[in-house]
Design a protein around this motif. Structure first.
Motif, PDB file in Angstrom:
ATOM      1  N   ARG A 244     -19.160  -2.098  -0.542  1.00 32.89           N
ATOM      2  CA  ARG A 244     -19.770  -1.300   0.528  1.00 32.89           C
ATOM      3  C   ARG A 244     -18.954  -1.320   1.813  1.00 32.89           C
ATOM      4  NH1 ARG A 244     -23.366  -4.097   3.631  1.00 32.89           N
ATOM      5  NH2 ARG A 244     -23.681  -6.276   3.105  1.00 32.89           N
ATOM      6  N   ALA A 245     -17.664  -1.662   1.676  1.00 31.65           N
ATOM      7  CA  ALA A 245     -16.771  -1.602   2.833  1.00 31.65           C
ATOM      8  C   ALA A 245     -15.691  -0.563   2.559  1.00 31.65           C
ATOM      9  CB  ALA A 245     -16.152  -2.968   3.084  1.00 31.65           C
ATOM     10  N   THR A 246     -14.958  -0.222   3.630  1.00 32.02           N
ATOM     11  CA  THR A 246     -13.881   0.760   3.452  1.00 32.02           C
ATOM     12  C   THR A 246     -12.516   0.186   3.768  1.00 32.02           C
ATOM     13  OG1 THR A 246     -14.024   1.496   5.752  1.00 32.02           O
ATOM     14  CG2 THR A 246     -15.409   2.668   4.144  1.00 32.02           C
ATOM     15  N   SER A 247     -12.478  -0.962   4.473  1.00 35.49           N
ATOM     16  CA  SER A 247     -11.186  -1.405   4.975  1.00 35.49           C
ATOM     17  C   SER A 247     -11.170  -2.912   5.220  1.00 35.49           C
ATOM     18  CB  SER A 247     -10.870  -0.661   6.275  1.00 35.49           C
ATOM     19  OG  SER A 247     -12.006  -0.680   7.124  1.00 35.49           O
ATOM     20  N   LEU A 248      -9.956  -3.442   5.170  1.00 36.35           N
ATOM     21  CA  LEU A 248      -9.748  -4.867   5.437  1.00 36.35           C
ATOM     22  C   LEU A 248      -8.489  -4.999   6.275  1.00 36.35           C
ATOM     23  CD1 LEU A 248     -10.381  -7.955   4.708  1.00 36.35           C
ATOM     24  CD2 LEU A 248      -8.741  -7.666   2.855  1.00 36.35           C
ATOM     25  N   MET A 249      -8.552  -5.823   7.324  1.00 34.68           N
ATOM     26  CA  MET A 249      -7.324  -6.165   8.051  1.00 34.68           C
ATOM     27  C   MET A 249      -7.060  -7.629   7.767  1.00 34.68           C
ATOM     28  SD  MET A 249      -7.674  -4.368  11.768  1.00 34.68           S
ATOM     29  CE  MET A 249      -8.185  -2.648  11.919  1.00 34.68           C
ATOM     30  N   GLY A 250      -5.849  -7.910   7.301  1.00 36.69           N
ATOM     31  CA  GLY A 250      -5.587  -9.291   6.926  1.00 36.69           C
ATOM     32  C   GLY A 250      -4.184  -9.732   7.233  1.00 36.69           C
ATOM     33  N   VAL A 251      -3.991 -11.044   7.134  1.00 33.05           N
ATOM     34  CA  VAL A 251      -2.649 -11.611   7.165  1.00 33.05           C
ATOM     35  C   VAL A 251      -2.211 -11.710   5.696  1.00 33.05           C
ATOM     36  CG1 VAL A 251      -2.999 -12.815   9.344  1.00 33.05           C
ATOM     37  CG2 VAL A 251      -3.613 -13.961   7.215  1.00 33.05           C
ATOM     38  N   PRO A 252      -0.908 -11.859   5.446  1.00 30.94           N
ATOM     39  CA  PRO A 252      -0.454 -11.840   4.049  1.00 30.94           C
ATOM     40  C   PRO A 252      -1.174 -12.836   3.143  1.00 30.94           C
ATOM     41  CG  PRO A 252       1.417 -11.619   5.507  1.00 30.94           C
ATOM     42  CD  PRO A 252       0.235 -11.867   6.392  1.00 30.94           C
ATOM     43  N   THR A 253      -1.551 -13.998   3.679  1.00 36.73           N
ATOM     44  CA  THR A 253      -2.232 -14.973   2.811  1.00 36.73           C
ATOM     45  C   THR A 253      -3.563 -14.430   2.272  1.00 36.73           C
ATOM     46  OG1 THR A 253      -2.663 -16.060   4.913  1.00 36.73           O
ATOM     47  CG2 THR A 253      -1.394 -17.305   3.341  1.00 36.73           C
ATOM     48  N   PHE A 254      -4.224 -13.544   3.001  1.00 32.28           N
ATOM     49  CA  PHE A 254      -5.447 -12.941   2.458  1.00 32.28           C
ATOM     50  C   PHE A 254      -5.104 -12.270   1.115  1.00 32.28           C
ATOM     51  CE2 PHE A 254      -8.266 -11.791   6.405  1.00 32.28           C
ATOM     52  CZ  PHE A 254      -8.086 -13.056   6.909  1.00 32.28           C
ATOM     53  N   PHE A 275      -6.168  -1.127   3.060  1.00 31.22           N
ATOM     54  CA  PHE A 275      -5.881  -2.553   3.188  1.00 31.22           C
ATOM     55  C   PHE A 275      -4.685  -2.678   4.135  1.00 31.22           C
ATOM     56  CE2 PHE A 275      -7.967  -2.363  -0.944  1.00 31.22           C
ATOM     57  CZ  PHE A 275      -8.825  -3.449  -0.903  1.00 31.22           C
ATOM     58  N   ILE A 276      -4.884  -3.374   5.253  1.00 33.75           N
ATOM     59  CA  ILE A 276      -3.818  -3.487   6.260  1.00 33.75           C
ATOM     60  C   ILE A 276      -3.344  -4.936   6.305  1.00 33.75           C
ATOM     61  CG2 ILE A 276      -3.286  -3.229   8.727  1.00 33.75           C
ATOM     62  CD1 ILE A 276      -5.482  -1.098   8.846  1.00 33.75           C
TER      63      ILE A 276
END
Ligand code: AMP
Length: 507
Positions: A244-254, A275-276
């Motif tokens: 139910r989400a559209t996007s994720l902002m993460g660091v490479p370890t995510f 995915f960013i």
């Protein structure tokens, strides 16, 4: 009256203020109306404590909705928000408080006693508290303040925040971030990444750093979207929200952790549009594996505390692994000769990345000389990152200038060697560092993490590199470790490795 940043954010809040801005992990929903009222109450509480426009409000607090309201309250009251990493010790906090001279310091109630000395030494007028559940004296004060607030007038060049750089050498510097630095960057990113009020972002980053605080929160608020606000990254939990989400902002370890999750499939990510990744280099291998598992290309972008976001891979078009894409609209990037800076380098040549635009900070707090040393006469900021622009205009980063290895007078860019090593079967990842060496000045040294179950050894790696890299680039030693040391933003701490292995070439 308009407080530049907050006015811009709130002018784009959904007309229907009952729309949800935040969902916390207990399932509680917080509307845009709640955010406006909560920020007003926090602003009121700050003013009641005597906070005047331009005063600093330093915080070392866990992630909570109330922490966000405090940030927005600062914006409304014209105060300068100064978040501090929750890992800092009392001695470190004393340095920051003494340097920044905040009027108010907000800390976790459990740490109040241990931080009292630091606050006293820095003559901080008010020490308030806020815990991970948003409880504490700051919330209590806010509770008794009205849900509306006449915003304090602030212009584009007034400061909105000070973020201390995570500097691994020397004293940490306070980067002064203006209202327009933040507003312009959020504006550019909303458009570039196509965020709208239909978006739901999984927010699992810390909020004492530019990525989780300014990029994620400002962009989503400006888009009028929703954030699923999680205290930290947990792969199971993040997977469970994806439908139910559209996007994720993460660091490479995510992303490396998500790849270890058996549930990561095309179906599980079908609802996600973006995915960013940023804050540290994303391995090209991670990019490829993620694409093959999910059918989605991670969008890698590049930024830093001092500059906000600088470049991004395109939304449409090729998100090229191992690159950080193109300068954002309004931002200029150039590659200069690292020594003089005078000479601009042609495409394909490696030099220091310099940047200019409305995103670039106003200088280091009370360090005019350091500030002057890091800007060119024509206003470009010297990032300290080494990189190049390829024929298709994609920007590549090859590492921090200070991580450059100089061996026998030759420059060796760690990324080039790391990419070769990382591509070998049996290798999970690697870090190349320079270690003092009597003959060469620095010896190229590779520190390698084996893939699970693999037993690749030094001789095999050395054989594989031979003939692929010029001789002076070949590692003099290849060492194996279980994990690379990383900070909370996923950056490999090469200084820790250099320190650990500093004597390996001693006789
Ligand atoms: P910080 O100020 O903590 O955000 O760190 C900024 C630094 O992180 C930059 O100067 C780069 O060295 C590094 N960085 C950020 N994004 C990337 C990226 N996508 N690839 C490589 N390095 C990055």
């Amino acid at each position: 009256m308009p407080a530049h940043l907050y006015a811009e954010l709130s002018s784009r809040f959904p007309a229907d203020r009952s729309r949800i801005a935040f969902e916390t992990q207990d399932g509680a929903l917080h509307s845009y109306a709640d955010v406006e009222a909560g920020a007003a109450r926090m602003a009121g509480a700050l003013v009641a404590l005597g906070v005047k426009p331009g005063d600093r409000v330093a915080v070392q607090i866990e992630k909570s909705l109330q922490a966000v309201l405090l940030y927005l309250g600062c914006a409304r009251a014209g105060a300068v928000f100064l978040p501090l990493n929750t890992a800092y010790t009392p001695a470190e906090i004393e340095y920051f408080l003494t340097d920044a001279e905040p009027t108010v310091f907000v800390c976790d109630p459990a740490r109040k006693d241990s931080l009292a000395g630091a606050a006293d030494a820095a003559n901080v007028a008010h020490v308030e508290t806020l815990d991970a559940d948003g409880r504490g004296s700051m919330s209590e004060r806010a509770r008794f303040c009205p849900p509306t607030f006449a915003d304090v007038e602030r212009g584009p060049d007034d400061l909105a925040g000070i973020l201390y750089t995570s500097g691994t050498t020397g004293r940490s510097k306070g980067a002064m971030i203006s209202q327009e630095n933040l507003a312009s960057n959020a504006r550019a990113l909303v458009e570039y990444w196509r965020f709208t009020s239909d978006d739901t972002l999984i927010h699992a980053l810390p909020i004492y750093h530019t990525h989780g605080l300014f990029v994620a929160i400002n962009v989503l608020l400006m888009a009028g979207g929703k954030m699923i606000f999680l205290p930290k990254f947990d792969a199971d939990q993040v997977m469970s929200y994806m439908p139910r989400a559209t996007s994720l902002m993460g660091v490479p370890t995510f992303y490396t952790r998500l790849l270890q999750h058996p549930g990561l499939t095309k179906e599980a990510t079908a609802h996600m549009r973006l995915f960013i990744s940023g804050s540290a280099p994303l391995l090209a291998e991670t990019h490829r594996e993620f694409s093959s598992r999910t059918g989605k290309a991670i969008l890698e972008r590049y930024g830093m505390t001092e500059t906000n976001m600088i470049t991004s891979n395109p939304y449409d078009g090729d998100r090229t692994p191992g690159t950080v894409g193109f300068p954002l609209p309004g931002v200029s990037v150039r590659i200069a000769d690292p020594g003089s800076g005078a000479l601009l380098l042609p495409k394909g040549e490696i030099g220091v990345i310099e940047v200019k635009g409305p995103n670039v900070f106003k200088g280091y707090w009370r360090m005019p000389e350091k500030t002057a040393a890091e800007f060119r006469a024509d206003g470009y900021f010297i990032t300290g990152d080494l990189g190049m622009i390829d024929k298709r205009d994609y920007v590549h980063i090859v590492g921090r200038g200070k991580d450059l290895v100089i061996t026998g007078g030759f420059n060796v860019y760690p990324k080039e060697i790391e990419t070769e090593i990382d591509g070998l079967p049996g290798v999970l990842e690697s870090a190349v560092i320079g270690v003092p060496h009597a003959d060469f000045g620095e010896g190229v040294t590779a520190v390698v993490v084996r893939a699970k179950g693999a037993d690749i050894d030094e001789a095999t790696i050395a054989r594989a590199l031979y003939g692929r890299l010029a001789k002076f680039k070949l590692p003099k030693k290849i060492l194996f470790v279980d994990d690379l040391p990383r900070n909370t933003m996923g950056k490999v701490q090469k200084n820790v490795l250099r320190d650990r292995f500093k004597s390996i070439y001693e006789a």
